[in-house]
Design a protein around this motif. Structure first.
Motif, mmCIF file in Angstrom:
data_model
loop_
_atom_site.group_PDB
_atom_site.id
_atom_site.type_symbol
_atom_site.label_atom_id
_atom_site.label_comp_id
_atom_site.label_asym_id
_atom_site.label_seq_id
_atom_site.Cartn_x
_atom_site.Cartn_y
_atom_site.Cartn_z
ATOM 1 N N ILE A 180 0.856 -1.190 0.000
ATOM 2 C CA ILE A 180 0.000 0.000 0.000
ATOM 3 C C ILE A 180 0.890 1.237 0.000
ATOM 4 C CG2 ILE A 180 -1.855 1.219 1.188
ATOM 5 C CD1 ILE A 180 -2.199 -1.602 2.732
ATOM 6 N N GLN B 156 -0.001 7.040 -2.806
ATOM 7 C CA GLN B 156 -0.886 7.400 -3.911
ATOM 8 C C GLN B 156 -2.196 6.602 -3.893
ATOM 9 O OE1 GLN B 156 2.348 6.594 -4.033
ATOM 10 N NE2 GLN B 156 2.900 5.388 -5.850
ATOM 11 N N HIS B 157 -2.225 5.504 -3.146
ATOM 12 C CA HIS B 157 -3.465 4.728 -3.023
ATOM 13 C C HIS B 157 -4.468 5.386 -2.079
ATOM 14 C CE1 HIS B 157 -0.773 1.079 -4.048
ATOM 15 N NE2 HIS B 157 -1.429 1.422 -5.129
ATOM 16 N N ARG C 76 -5.563 12.041 -4.966
ATOM 17 C CA ARG C 76 -6.791 11.526 -5.591
ATOM 18 C C ARG C 76 -7.842 12.641 -5.612
ATOM 19 N NH1 ARG C 76 -7.497 6.390 -6.519
ATOM 20 N NH2 ARG C 76 -9.725 6.420 -6.045
ATOM 21 N N GLU D 119 -8.224 4.425 -3.229
ATOM 22 C CA GLU D 119 -8.286 3.494 -4.348
ATOM 23 C C GLU D 119 -8.938 2.183 -3.925
ATOM 24 O OE1 GLU D 119 -5.176 1.168 -7.299
ATOM 25 O OE2 GLU D 119 -4.813 3.261 -6.779
ATOM 26 N N PHE E 192 -9.635 -1.701 -3.686
ATOM 27 C CA PHE E 192 -8.841 -2.910 -3.865
ATOM 28 C C PHE E 192 -9.784 -4.081 -4.083
ATOM 29 C CE2 PHE E 192 -5.943 -0.510 -0.841
ATOM 30 C CZ PHE E 192 -5.071 -0.090 -1.842
ATOM 31 N N THR F 95 2.613 4.993 4.513
ATOM 32 C CA THR F 95 1.240 4.526 4.752
ATOM 33 C C THR F 95 1.092 3.777 6.065
ATOM 34 O OG1 THR F 95 1.656 2.566 3.360
ATOM 35 C CG2 THR F 95 0.601 4.479 2.323
#
Length: 533
Positions: free
Chosen positions: A383, A386-387, A393, A400, A402, A460
């Motif tokens: 992870i 940017q997720h 975002r 994001e 998953f 993260t």
């Protein structure tokens, strides 16, 4: 050496370890759970840190068993404490009225509730808890762990455990090096992860500060001043070597705002501070508000100290030798006591009383350090910022998605100052999912993480390390291993076989583990307005 055999060995009795044990035992498996101290519960208990939670926690965004745990804590107070009639009838009772969480409570209550939830499985002989044991050796071949040796921390007696699956739920990922599981520590480079907040160069030793917390009450007109710590003069003038620079000596009521890195003046008014006040230290992690209890039941509030002033930056516990670990923890304890002494003497709050009865120790300090960052597995999926970052975002209300989600979480990317000289890194995140791929080591087939050692980056880790998320990780791992043993498949097969993944995710949903956020979230309502100082 005695030999024990079980379906699952869970090394580490913290939040994730207990949740994993609950799930696996519920599914009918036999489990051995180990704990290095004499209390299970990790962050809730031995580390003396009430939960950091998002703003929707009372309605959704956590597992059913986590919600039951929270309600059991409230029921414990209603049953065993002399609450006022108004407090007793409050469906969202917060015994401490701390502003870090809607449920601030005493470590012993969290402990009692966890023990009660696990006791039925102990009675049925599905669960064995080995207190004061740590893992010292492991036997593994190729990509399979075969056994782990546990040693009693007081007597040095050892036991050998054979299991079908092994779970690393330790606070520092201690089972990973013993089993040959590939892992990373510290901060990755921007070239490795592509993260906006990552540094140009990887620094394996650049981990976040840890803290040794303590509880205290305040008694006006009394003198509870502790002995002057041996190196008080050192700590009193210590300025953290950070960039951007700290505001001055760490032992002060002036610090930096994690979000702006501008100076901030903390409030500190024992027993008088308003219930809701950003930067109010007394109410921040207050675990008992005397005004919620019948008159005379308590002379003072009780608050837990987990403030920036006790963040220890002297060494990395995860890669230290046993002797180095002991020295770092001892120095961190002295730093914590120095802050208390500063409050008592230089600020004149001599009525501040250290509360060993609250944390269950002789010295009044928490049984274990509060750990923010662990070794992390090299995972099938990692992870990255940017997720989950709101900035990266734009226009999105969710992180994001998953396809292999096995749970949910939400908290800011919140990194405390680190050993490499970084100051706070504080980034707005979006409500996120826990991908199954982040729970699977790249190689090893029968070992899974269940704490802060999953496949995150240094960045993260800052939003996946909180209590309800760790609980969800452990619970989902427990159910995953039960599913694998029932179906005769491996965790990797579950993730990479669409029919198995869909079936397993449906099983999680039936057990009260949500894997998707609602589409109509209003972010301002769920943002953790209580920042982890």
């Amino acid at each position: 050496m005695p030999v024990l055999t079980t379906d699952i060995l869970i090394v580490g009795g913290g939040v994730g370890g207990c949740a994993c044990a609950l799930a696996a035992c519920e599914a009918g498996l036999t489990v051995i759970l180990t704990e290095e101290s004499d209390w299970i519960g990790g962050q809730f208990t031995t580390q003396a840190t009430p939960p950091d939670e998002h703003g929707w926690i009372e309605q959704f965004g956590c597992t059913q068993t986590y919600r039951q745990f929270r309600e059991n804590v409230r029921d414990y107070y209603r049953t065993h404490y002399p609450l006022t009639p108004e407090a007793r009838l409050n469906p969202t009772l917060n015994p401490g009225n701390g502003w870090v969480s809607p449920l601030c409570a005493e470590p012993i209550v969290f402990l009692r509730v966890l023990q009660a939830m696990l006791q039925p499985y102990i009675d049925r002989q599905r669960l064995t808890i080995l207190y004061e044991y740590e893992a010292t050796e492991a036997v593994y071949e190729a990509d399979t762990v075969q056994s782990v040796t546990l040693q009693h921390t007081q007597t040095s007696e050892s036991v050998w455990v054979n299991a079908r699956y092994f779970v690393d739920a330790t606070e520092l990922g201690d089972l990973l090096p013993l089993t040959g599981t590939d892992y990373v520590t510290g901060s990755e480079s921007q070239a490795e992860t592509g993260e906006l907040s990552a540094a140009p160069v990887a620094r394996p030793g650049n981990v976040q500060a840890f803290s040794v917390c303590f509880a205290m009450s305040y008694h006006e007109g009394e003198d509870w001043t502790i002995d002057k710590p041996a190196r008080y003069d050192y700590w009193r003038t210590f300025v953290p070597p950070l960039l951007p620079a700290w505001s001055g000596p760490l032992l002060s009521l002036t610090g930096l705002s994690p979000r702006t890195l501008q100076p901030v003046q903390y409030n500190f008014q024992p027993n008088r501070e308003p219930n809701r006040a950003f930067a109010g230290l007394w109410t921040y992690r207050r675990i008992l508000d005397k005004n919620l209890f019948q008159e005379g039941a308590f002379e003072s509030d009780i608050t837990l100290v987990n403030y920036p002033q006790i963040d220890y930056l002297g060494g990395d516990l995860s890669e230290a030798s046993p002797a180095e670990r002991a020295r770092y923890v001892q120095e961190a304890k002295e730093q914590s006591l120095s802050f208390l002494y500063y409050l008592q003497t230089e600020l004149g709050f001599r009525g501040l009383k250290l509360r060993p009865d609250v944390v269950g120790t002789a010295d009044g300090l928490a049984k274990r350090p509060y750990i923010r960052e662990s070794r992390r597995i090299k995972a099938e999926f990692t992870i990255r910022e940017q997720h989950v970052s709101a900035h990266l975002r734009p226009g999105s209300t969710l992180a994001e998605p998953f396809p292999d989600s096995v749970g949910l979480g939400f908290y800011r990317i919140d990194l405390h100052p680190s050993l490499g000289g970084d100051n706070y890194i504080d980034v707005e995140s979006l409500p996120f999912q826990i991908p199954l791929g982040s729970l699977l080591p790249e190689r090893v087939e029968n070992l899974l993480p269940a704490c802060k050692n999953i496949g995150t980056t240094h960045i993260t880790n800052g939003c996946y390390r909180l209590h309800p998320i760790e609980w969800n990780i452990g619970e989902s791992v427990g159910h995953l291993l039960a599913y694998c043993l029932e179906k005769g498949v491996s965790p990797r097969q579950v993730r990479n076989t669409p029919t198995l993944l869909i079936d397993f995710q449906a099983a999680l949903t039936r057990r009260g583990i949500p894997i998707e956020w609602p589409d109509n979230l209003v972010l301002s309502e769920g943002d953790p307005h209580r920042h982890a100082l």
